[in-house]
Design a protein around this motif. Structure first.
Motif, short mmCIF file in Angstrom:
data_model
loop_
_atom_site.label_atom_id
_atom_site.label_comp_id
_atom_site.label_asym_id
_atom_site.label_seq_id
_atom_site.Cartn_x
_atom_site.Cartn_y
_atom_site.Cartn_z
N VAL A 367 -33.66 32.85 21.86
CA VAL A 367 -32.62 33.19 20.88
C VAL A 367 -33.04 34.42 20.07
N GLU A 368 -34.27 34.43 19.60
CA GLU A 368 -34.75 35.58 18.84
C GLU A 368 -34.77 36.84 19.69
N ARG A 386 -24.23 28.70 22.88
CA ARG A 386 -24.88 27.44 23.27
C ARG A 386 -25.95 27.04 22.26
N ALA A 387 -26.70 28.03 21.79
CA ALA A 387 -27.77 27.75 20.83
C ALA A 387 -27.22 27.26 19.50
N MET A 388 -25.99 27.66 19.16
CA MET A 388 -25.39 27.17 17.92
C MET A 388 -25.18 25.66 17.93
N PHE A 397 -29.98 27.87 13.41
CA PHE A 397 -29.84 28.91 12.39
C PHE A 397 -30.38 30.25 12.87
N THR A 398 -31.31 30.25 13.82
CA THR A 398 -31.76 31.52 14.39
C THR A 398 -30.67 32.12 15.27
N ALA A 399 -29.88 31.28 15.90
CA ALA A 399 -28.75 31.79 16.68
C ALA A 399 -27.76 32.51 15.78
N GLU A 411 -17.53 38.55 19.22
CA GLU A 411 -16.26 37.95 18.79
C GLU A 411 -16.04 36.58 19.39
N ALA A 412 -16.49 36.36 20.61
CA ALA A 412 -16.27 35.05 21.27
C ALA A 412 -16.96 33.91 20.53
N ALA A 413 -17.92 34.23 19.70
CA ALA A 413 -18.67 33.19 18.97
C ALA A 413 -17.97 32.75 17.69
N VAL A 414 -16.92 33.43 17.28
CA VAL A 414 -16.32 33.16 15.97
C VAL A 414 -15.90 31.70 15.79
N PRO A 415 -15.21 31.06 16.74
CA PRO A 415 -14.83 29.65 16.53
C PRO A 415 -16.04 28.74 16.35
#
Length: 469
Positions: A367-368, A386-388, A397-399, A411-415
């Motif tokens: 992730v980092e 996925r890491a979220m 929280f690192t994600a 943008e795809a991560a917004v939801p």
């Protein structure tokens, strides 16, 4: 007062790279610091330490971080898009004995620390802080040592964040530091705030005149010099990542000697060997690759630092090490790939494949790495989504931090970030807010504004002042 950031000069950047800290002072009037000190005294007496709520509880504190001396220093070290981290803390010292030497954790968690300045702290002292009042002490040049390389009671070479009210210490996040003895017994406050770089430097972000590295005139090292590492950091901050690689043609005996030094028991010797091997082209990469699999984890870790600055020649070695059966080796390889940056794009798919690894230290390192690389690729964004949802809070929280570093392309991560704002962990929630801010789409901003309004804070509401005025 001009709001244009007052950037650091070359000599100040050299000093920060080598010594790991700078002492600054902004031109606030004395009455400003006095009011803050009085407020802190009242708050500590009536409510206790406000912790992460320092900014909303004491509104004037924001003025500190809007001052051009402070914005200029932070911009110079961390770039224009630096992040003010959600963790902040007020330190109170009235103890007649010094505190223990330590490095700060990352909010109670551990991680492989960056030699390149991705993180920094500012410590602000609102009252006059002479040595007798117990300022923070730092050991110059120790920011890149994982181990304490000096005796616990040794103070020779210690530097102090001592000065008039309004003294600021800008320090590398990982420097060894401590509270010193407050022999006066009067209240001493220090407000600590953390900041993170969000982008790999593309050019100098300070008032730069010199192209090449030279040590500073005020070099304060009580332990060791690290010329190759300092030069690499200067070049990296200047937008010339990897320029250390292959700049030396060694003999076989020189390589063997450096390999022996890499297995020394004194970390400064090991550190110099790792960076000198990075200078040595293919021979150096081969030696560092062997050390990456050493049975000693400290040797493996330091080899990863060397490989992280060895240029594209190290990429294939590191891709192979991602599949090592020892989790620490795989994590070290992921870290080094992240520091190598955009040149390791062929490794993105392999990094993504490790998001199902059973070891949390491997998942965290991956992730980092995606955050350090900063590429808005499908592999990166889908892996960070996925890491979220990882069961381990530190991975989650690192994600969020990594998505902030990816920025607009995530943008795809917004939801998923919207869901993360209901997480049980405060830093998962905080980093989700930051990621939405750096993504910056209309959808992201709408979600962020709604969340901030729902959690809005009244800084004057206290148990003693519930409603009026």
């Amino acid at each position: 007062m001009s709001q244009q950031p007052i950037l650091l000069n070359d000599e100040q950047i050299r000093s920060f790279i080598t010594n790991g800290f700078l002492i600054l002072n902004a031109d606030f009037p004395e009455a400003f610091h006095q009011r803050l000190t009085e407020q802190l005294g009242t708050i500590y007496a009536e409510e206790g330490n406000p912790g992460n709520n320092l900014l909303p509880r004491i509104r004037e504190v924001q003025q500190l971080f809007d001052h051009p001396t402070i914005t200029g220093a932070l911009t110079s070290v961390l770039g224009q898009d630096y992040m003010l981290h959600a963790h902040r803390h007020g330190h109170y010292n009235a103890q007649p004995v010094p505190g223990g030497w330590h490095k700060d954790s990352y909010w109670g968690y551990s991680r492989m620390r960056n030699h390149h300045p991705w993180w920094a702290m500012i410590m602000y002292f609102p009252q006059d802080t002479p040595l007798e009042l117990g300022p923070t002490g730092v050991m110059p040049g120790t920011q890149n040592y994982e181990t304490r390389t000096f005796e616990s009671d040794e103070t020779e070479g210690e530097a102090y964040a001592s000065g008039k009210a309004g003294t600021f210490a800008l320090i590398h996040y990982d420097i060894w530091h401590r509270s010193t003895a407050n022999v006066r017994g009067q209240s001493r406050y220090m407000l600590k705030f953390e900041f993170m770089r969000t982008q790999v430097p593309q050019a100098p972000s300070w008032n730069n005149a010199a192209a090449t590295w030279t040590p500073p005139a005020d070099l304060q090292l009580p332990i060791a010099s690290h010329d190759a590492m300092w030069e690499d950091t200067w070049n990296w901050l200047s937008g010339r990542a990897g320029s250390l690689a292959g700049t030396r043609t060694p003999s076989i005996s020189e390589i063997e000697e450096l390999q022996e030094q890499l297995r020394d028991t004194f970390e400064p010797v090991q550190l110099n060997a790792a960076y000198e091997l990075a200078r040595c082209g293919q021979q150096g990469v081969a030696a560092l690759a062997q050390a990456l699999h050493d049975e000693r984890l400290d040797v493996s870790r330091l080899a990863a630092y060397g490989l992280s600055v060895s240029g594209s020649e190290a990429a294939q070695v590191l891709r192979s090490a991602l599949h090592d059966t020892r989790p620490e080796t795989a994590a070290h390889a992921a870290f080094a790939l992240g520091e190598l940056g955009a040149s390791v794009q062929p490794a993105l798919k392999e990094l993504a494949g490790l998001m199902s690894h059973p070891s949390e230290i491997v998942r965290l390192a991956v992730v980092e790495a995606f955050g350090l690389i900063g590429e808005a690729s499908d592999e990166a964004v889908s892996s960070l989504i996925r890491a979220m949802q990882d069961p381990v809070a530190q991975v989650r929280f690192t994600a969020g931090l990594a998505l902030a570093q990816v920025g607009q392309g995530a943008e795809a991560a917004v939801p998923y970030l919207a869901e993360a704002m209901e997480d049980e962990n405060r830093y998962v929630r905080a980093h989700a807010h930051e990621a939405l801010r750096y993504i910056g789409s209309e959808q992201a901003k709408d979600i962020l504004i709604k969340a901030l309004f729902n959690a809005r804070w009244c800084p004057t509401t206290t148990p003693a002042n519930t409603f009026y005025p």
